[in-house]
Motif scaffolding. Structure first.
Motif, PDB file in Angstrom:
ATOM      1  N   GLN A   1      22.269   7.967  90.030  1.00 42.51           N
ATOM      2  CA  GLN A   1      21.627   6.704  89.666  1.00 42.51           C
ATOM      3  C   GLN A   1      22.560   5.511  89.783  1.00 42.51           C
ATOM      4  O   GLN A   1      22.113   4.405  90.096  1.00 42.51           O
ATOM      5  CB  GLN A   1      21.067   6.802  88.238  1.00 42.51           C
ATOM      6  CG  GLN A   1      19.976   7.852  88.094  1.00 42.51           C
ATOM      7  CD  GLN A   1      19.555   8.044  86.658  1.00 42.51           C
ATOM      8  OE1 GLN A   1      19.392   7.091  85.898  1.00 42.51           O
ATOM      9  NE2 GLN A   1      19.384   9.294  86.256  1.00 42.51           N
TER      10      GLN A   1
ATOM     11  N   TYR B   1      18.320   1.443  86.247  1.00 42.41           N
ATOM     12  CA  TYR B   1      17.784   2.143  87.422  1.00 42.41           C
ATOM     13  C   TYR B   1      16.300   2.430  87.213  1.00 42.41           C
ATOM     14  O   TYR B   1      15.474   2.181  88.090  1.00 42.41           O
ATOM     15  CB  TYR B   1      18.549   3.445  87.645  1.00 42.41           C
ATOM     16  CG  TYR B   1      18.139   4.192  88.899  1.00 42.41           C
ATOM     17  CD1 TYR B   1      18.675   3.854  90.133  1.00 42.41           C
ATOM     18  CD2 TYR B   1      17.222   5.235  88.848  1.00 42.41           C
ATOM     19  CE1 TYR B   1      18.312   4.531  91.286  1.00 42.41           C
ATOM     20  CE2 TYR B   1      16.846   5.922  89.998  1.00 42.41           C
ATOM     21  CZ  TYR B   1      17.396   5.566  91.207  1.00 42.41           C
ATOM     22  OH  TYR B   1      17.016   6.224  92.346  1.00 42.41           O
TER      23      TYR B   1
ATOM     24  N   LYS C   1      18.786  11.195  94.611  1.00 40.01           N
ATOM     25  CA  LYS C   1      18.081  10.478  93.542  1.00 40.01           C
ATOM     26  C   LYS C   1      18.724  10.692  92.167  1.00 40.01           C
ATOM     27  O   LYS C   1      18.435   9.967  91.226  1.00 40.01           O
ATOM     28  CB  LYS C   1      16.615  10.917  93.490  1.00 40.01           C
ATOM     29  CG  LYS C   1      15.845  10.736  94.790  1.00 40.01           C
ATOM     30  CD  LYS C   1      15.781   9.271  95.219  1.00 40.01           C
ATOM     31  CE  LYS C   1      14.828   9.071  96.385  1.00 40.01           C
ATOM     32  NZ  LYS C   1      15.273   9.754  97.625  1.00 40.01           N
ATOM     33  N   HIS C   2      19.574  11.722  92.042  1.00 34.14           N
ATOM     34  CA  HIS C   2      20.220  11.974  90.761  1.00 34.14           C
ATOM     35  C   HIS C   2      21.465  11.099  90.574  1.00 34.14           C
ATOM     36  O   HIS C   2      21.965  10.978  89.462  1.00 34.14           O
ATOM     37  CB  HIS C   2      20.600  13.452  90.638  1.00 34.14           C
ATOM     38  CG  HIS C   2      19.416  14.355  90.478  1.00 34.14           C
ATOM     39  ND1 HIS C   2      18.710  14.837  91.569  1.00 34.14           N
ATOM     40  CD2 HIS C   2      18.799  14.837  89.376  1.00 34.14           C
ATOM     41  CE1 HIS C   2      17.716  15.602  91.129  1.00 34.14           C
ATOM     42  NE2 HIS C   2      17.744  15.611  89.806  1.00 34.14           N
TER      43      HIS C   2
ATOM     44  N   GLY D   1      22.644   4.591  93.407  1.00 36.68           N
ATOM     45  CA  GLY D   1      21.331   4.137  93.859  1.00 36.68           C
ATOM     46  C   GLY D   1      20.844   2.870  93.203  1.00 36.68           C
ATOM     47  O   GLY D   1      19.874   2.257  93.658  1.00 36.68           O
TER      48      GLY D   1
ATOM     49  N   VAL E   1      13.070   0.974  89.404  1.00 37.78           N
ATOM     50  CA  VAL E   1      12.061   1.863  90.011  1.00 37.78           C
ATOM     51  C   VAL E   1      10.675   1.490  89.494  1.00 37.78           C
ATOM     52  O   VAL E   1       9.719   1.344  90.275  1.00 37.78           O
ATOM     53  CB  VAL E   1      12.376   3.343  89.695  1.00 37.78           C
ATOM     54  CG1 VAL E   1      11.211   4.245  90.113  1.00 37.78           C
ATOM     55  CG2 VAL E   1      13.646   3.775  90.417  1.00 37.78           C
TER      56      VAL E   1
ATOM     57  N   PHE F   1      17.205   4.593 100.890  1.00 39.36           N
ATOM     58  CA  PHE F   1      16.665   5.034  99.599  1.00 39.36           C
ATOM     59  C   PHE F   1      16.056   6.433  99.710  1.00 39.36           C
ATOM     60  O   PHE F   1      16.253   7.277  98.841  1.00 39.36           O
ATOM     61  CB  PHE F   1      15.613   4.053  99.091  1.00 39.36           C
ATOM     62  CG  PHE F   1      14.934   4.498  97.815  1.00 39.36           C
ATOM     63  CD1 PHE F   1      15.577   4.366  96.595  1.00 39.36           C
ATOM     64  CD2 PHE F   1      13.667   5.062  97.849  1.00 39.36           C
ATOM     65  CE1 PHE F   1      14.965   4.797  95.417  1.00 39.36           C
ATOM     66  CE2 PHE F   1      13.045   5.486  96.683  1.00 39.36           C
ATOM     67  CZ  PHE F   1      13.701   5.354  95.465  1.00 39.36           C
ATOM     68  N   CYS F   2      15.340   6.667 100.787  1.00 40.86           N
ATOM     69  CA  CYS F   2      14.651   7.952 100.957  1.00 40.86           C
ATOM     70  C   CYS F   2      15.619   9.127 101.088  1.00 40.86           C
ATOM     71  O   CYS F   2      15.318  10.229 100.626  1.00 40.86           O
ATOM     72  CB  CYS F   2      13.729   7.910 102.183  1.00 40.86           C
ATOM     73  SG  CYS F   2      12.272   6.857 101.964  1.00 40.86           S
TER      74      CYS F   2
ATOM     75  N   ALA G   1       8.632   8.727  98.254  1.00 41.93           N
ATOM     76  CA  ALA G   1       9.984   8.883  97.696  1.00 41.93           C
ATOM     77  C   ALA G   1      10.135   8.071  96.412  1.00 41.93           C
ATOM     78  O   ALA G   1      10.775   8.519  95.449  1.00 41.93           O
ATOM     79  CB  ALA G   1      11.027   8.443  98.724  1.00 41.93           C
TER      80      ALA G   1
ATOM     81  N   SER H   1      10.780   9.676  92.738  1.00 50.36           N
ATOM     82  CA  SER H   1      11.904   9.229  91.925  1.00 50.36           C
ATOM     83  C   SER H   1      11.437   8.866  90.517  1.00 50.36           C
ATOM     84  O   SER H   1      12.078   9.228  89.521  1.00 50.36           O
ATOM     85  CB  SER H   1      12.581   8.027  92.587  1.00 50.36           C
ATOM     86  OG  SER H   1      13.697   7.596  91.839  1.00 50.36           O
TER      87      SER H   1
END
Length: 352
Positions: free
Chosen positions: A218, A268, A215-216, A221, A272, A210-211, A250, A254
């Motif tokens: 989605q 997503y 992060k873009h 992720g 989060v 994940f780190c 992180a 996010s």
């Protein structure tokens, strides 16, 4: 012979061609159960030295496992055979050699122009060929992703020796990450699954992935943060996640980035926010959230038109406020309720 390569090959190929895309798959839209998967998997054993046949068999398994009625009739032996293939020394070594590399070539097999059908079907499998290995492993991973949408198969996966270890190993391979993360997400939905992943030292693996991920992205992720969200519902596991040095920063980074984005994948964002809420139950993580600028982001989520995200943000803010702050806590709850109502009203008005 029913196993004649010149009979089996074209049949598999035609089935895959007409059903590979679920949007246009007659098989997927049919509610009827297909023939048992076990005989098809037997073809994989018979033709394990034939690359294209092996690839087709795995694709057929992936296609059939999309249907709930087929997944519900799978046996633990079937899953064991797929796990055993991926755990084969030569295969796993080649797969893990690709740790954290991005495989730039198209993994979808494309037939070379001018090759005869018989020549393609007879192609030998080379366990040292990265592309061949990853193509078959990708389809096997998608099969495992699909089967884990059914709870019985989740418990099968938990009970198969080394299955969880294998999935965590495959998480380091970018080409397989999305499917494997989805299987782990389903496994982490149940209590025994959370315990199995934690016992297999999966927390550092998932937190690290994940780190370092984009992060873009989605969509990619979504399943990784979904697995972490499921894991964080357990307080002891949340504490172990907090102990991963870079994870909480992180996660908060996010969250802050998502609040500022114009286009956000709702699921997503919800995962989060849900993960932040669960982490806020841990004293040390709560202090980290309180000291960051994530509180402002949580407040902004209160007026977002998505009930689950609003609920997670409100829960996190109440945790940050602390249990021993009455009557301020009572007034704050009323304020949160008003903010959530405002967000829901804005959502309703957008349809007028």
């Amino acid at each position: 012979s029913p196993y004649d390569i010149n009979v089996v090959g074209p049949s598999l190929r035609e089935f895959v061609k007409t059903n590979l895309d679920p949007r246009h798959s007659v098989n997927y839209t049919s509610m009827e159960r297909d023939e048992p998967i076990e005989p098809i998997l037997e073809l994989f054993v018979i033709y394990k030295k034939k690359y294209f046949i092996s690839l087709l068999v795995m694709r057929v398994l992936k296609i059939l496992s999309r249907k709930k009625v087929n997944r519900e009739h799978l046996t633990i032996d079937t899953l064991q055979k797929v796990i055993s293939y991926l755990r084969d020394d030569k295969i796993l070594t080649q797969i893990c050699y690709q740790r954290l590399k991005t495989f730039k070539d198209n993994l979808l097999f494309e037939e070379e122009e001018g090759k005869e059908q018989e020549e393609i079907l007879e192609m030998e499998f080379n366990p040292h060929d990265v592309k061949q290995v990853l193509q078959i492993a990708e389809e096997a991973s998608n099969f495992l992703l699909n089967v884990c949408y059914t709870s019985t198969n989740v418990y099968h996966m938990i009970n198969i020796p080394h299955a969880i270890d294998l999935l965590l190993n495959l998480m380091h391979v970018s080409a397989l990450q999305n499917a494997v993360a989805g299987a782990i997400q389903s496994i982490c939905y149940v209590k025994r699954g959370k315990a199995a992943v934690r016992k297999a030292a999966g927390i550092p693996v998932l937190c690290n992935v994940f780190c370092v991920m984009d992060k873009h992205n989605q969509i990619k992720g979504l399943r990784i943060i979904g697995a972490l969200h499921n894991l964080s519902t357990d307080l002891e596991t949340a504490a172990e996640m907090r102990d991963q040095e870079k994870f909480v920063p992180a996660l908060l980074q996010s969250l802050n980035a998502l609040v500022d984005m114009e286009e956000v994948h709702v699921d997503y964002l919800a995962s989060v926010a849900g993960c932040v809420q669960n982490m806020s139950r841990d004293d040390q993580a709560r202090a980290m959230i309180k000291e960051s600028n994530a509180v402002g982001s949580l407040i902004q989520l209160l007026v977002r038109p998505h009930a689950f995200t609003q609920k997670c943000a409100a829960g996190a803010l109440l945790n940050i406020l602390g249990p021993d702050t009455e009557p301020a806590r009572t007034h704050f709850k009323q304020l949160l309720a008003n903010c959530i109502a405002s967000g829901q009203i804005q959502d309703a008005l957008s349809f007028v």
